[in-house]
Design an enzyme around this catalytic site. Sequence first.
Site, PDB file in Angstrom:
ATOM      1  N   HIS A   5      44.586  36.888  36.628  1.00 43.74           N
ATOM      2  CA  HIS A   5      43.557  37.633  37.360  1.00 43.74           C
ATOM      3  C   HIS A   5      43.876  37.763  38.847  1.00 43.74           C
ATOM      4  O   HIS A   5      44.329  36.812  39.464  1.00 43.74           O
ATOM      5  CB  HIS A   5      42.216  36.898  37.179  1.00 43.74           C
ATOM      6  CG  HIS A   5      41.069  37.517  37.904  1.00 43.74           C
ATOM      7  ND1 HIS A   5      40.302  36.827  38.816  1.00 43.74           N
ATOM      8  CD2 HIS A   5      40.544  38.764  37.841  1.00 43.74           C
ATOM      9  CE1 HIS A   5      39.348  37.622  39.274  1.00 43.74           C
ATOM     10  NE2 HIS A   5      39.475  38.802  38.710  1.00 43.74           N
ATOM     11  N   GLU A  25      46.487  41.367  36.253  1.00 45.93           N
ATOM     12  CA  GLU A  25      45.507  42.336  36.728  1.00 45.93           C
ATOM     13  C   GLU A  25      45.620  42.415  38.238  1.00 45.93           C
ATOM     14  O   GLU A  25      45.727  41.398  38.913  1.00 45.93           O
ATOM     15  CB  GLU A  25      44.108  41.889  36.321  1.00 45.93           C
ATOM     16  CG  GLU A  25      43.017  42.864  36.722  1.00 45.93           C
ATOM     17  CD  GLU A  25      41.947  42.238  37.603  1.00 45.93           C
ATOM     18  OE1 GLU A  25      40.824  42.728  37.587  1.00 45.93           O
ATOM     19  OE2 GLU A  25      42.246  41.259  38.327  1.00 45.93           O
ATOM     20  N   ASP A  27      44.157  44.495  41.803  1.00 50.02           N
ATOM     21  CA  ASP A  27      43.102  45.327  42.387  1.00 50.02           C
ATOM     22  C   ASP A  27      43.723  46.455  43.200  1.00 50.02           C
ATOM     23  O   ASP A  27      44.689  46.236  43.926  1.00 50.02           O
ATOM     24  CB  ASP A  27      42.225  44.477  43.311  1.00 50.02           C
ATOM     25  CG  ASP A  27      41.544  43.356  42.553  1.00 50.02           C
ATOM     26  OD1 ASP A  27      40.764  43.666  41.635  1.00 50.02           O
ATOM     27  OD2 ASP A  27      41.810  42.174  42.857  1.00 50.02           O
ATOM     28  N   HIS A  41      41.499  42.712  47.005  1.00 52.74           N
ATOM     29  CA  HIS A  41      40.171  42.485  46.449  1.00 52.74           C
ATOM     30  C   HIS A  41      39.137  42.360  47.554  1.00 52.74           C
ATOM     31  O   HIS A  41      38.167  43.097  47.608  1.00 52.74           O
ATOM     32  CB  HIS A  41      40.158  41.240  45.556  1.00 52.74           C
ATOM     33  CG  HIS A  41      38.887  41.082  44.786  1.00 52.74           C
ATOM     34  ND1 HIS A  41      37.697  40.705  45.370  1.00 52.74           N
ATOM     35  CD2 HIS A  41      38.613  41.265  43.471  1.00 52.74           C
ATOM     36  CE1 HIS A  41      36.749  40.666  44.450  1.00 52.74           C
ATOM     37  NE2 HIS A  41      37.273  40.999  43.292  1.00 52.74           N
ATOM     38  N   ASP A  85      42.850  47.304  38.333  1.00 56.19           N
ATOM     39  CA  ASP A  85      41.401  47.289  38.530  1.00 56.19           C
ATOM     40  C   ASP A  85      41.118  48.239  39.695  1.00 56.19           C
ATOM     41  O   ASP A  85      41.281  47.877  40.856  1.00 56.19           O
ATOM     42  CB  ASP A  85      40.961  45.854  38.836  1.00 56.19           C
ATOM     43  CG  ASP A  85      39.458  45.718  38.991  1.00 56.19           C
ATOM     44  OD1 ASP A  85      38.761  46.752  39.025  1.00 56.19           O
ATOM     45  OD2 ASP A  85      38.972  44.577  39.094  1.00 56.19           O
TER      46      ASP A  85
END
EC number: 4.6.1.-
Length: 273
Positions: A5, A25, A27, A41, A85
């Site tokens: 993440h 993942e 951002d 993020h 994301d």
Amino acid sequence: LDMGHMVNAIAQIDEFVNLGANSIETDVSFDDSANPEYTYHGVPCDCGRTCTKWEYFNEFLKGLRKATTPGDSKYHEKLVLVVFDLKTSSLYDNQASDAGKKLAKSLLQNYWNNGNNGGRAYIVLSIPNLAHYKLITGFKETLTSEGHPELMDKVGYDFSGNDEIGDVAKTYKKAGVTGHVWQSDGITNCLLRGLDRVRKAVANRDSSNGYINKVYYWTVDKRATTRDALDAGVDGIMTNYPDVIADVLNESAYKAKFRIASYDDNPWETFKN
């Protein structure tokens, strides 16, 4: 998939894959003109994490390309799928198509190397808002007009807003999407969320007329929650601690039923027992 993440700095790619992640993942934040700008993020983010690591998006893509190009000194055979994301909530709804077009151009140039031995990972475009479905059509149109429609074989989709499953299905219809669908469900690790909607998503995946190919749950940092998610039948778990997920997958109860996906597994094909 053991999904790392919030991997927003190039150095974190090695860090998370070395802990056991076969997917990451990342951002993506956009500027006012809908250009993908940073892998960032920002605050607040998951408990126990640094929220402010970042790269310029195109630089991150180059680092990711090296990590997923066989023969490169930074290559990780294990890293097979990347979820972007897409932080499109900073944009107006009518900018979604532009965001998709600009994203496609960035990926084509900096990740896929204009179709010439670029990175090999599968890519999931994760969109937080159903109203932004035209990001998908803009993305597709651009790859087609740039002469690389075949790269769409490597691209899948996710709407990450925990919307009603029926509403998500309708939105894919509008976007003209008929496959390559991952469905996420989850919440920040600072809060608890049950598995009710995950079970609905899994039921849709396993029904003869569902739209979902794969289901992933986020963000899971504890062994007990990992077991619960696996028991619910998910295909992927997003985590801040890939080693925790890897440990649970090695437990005898799960070893027999699950394995870490490799590049030869098709991420768009629903797994049948």
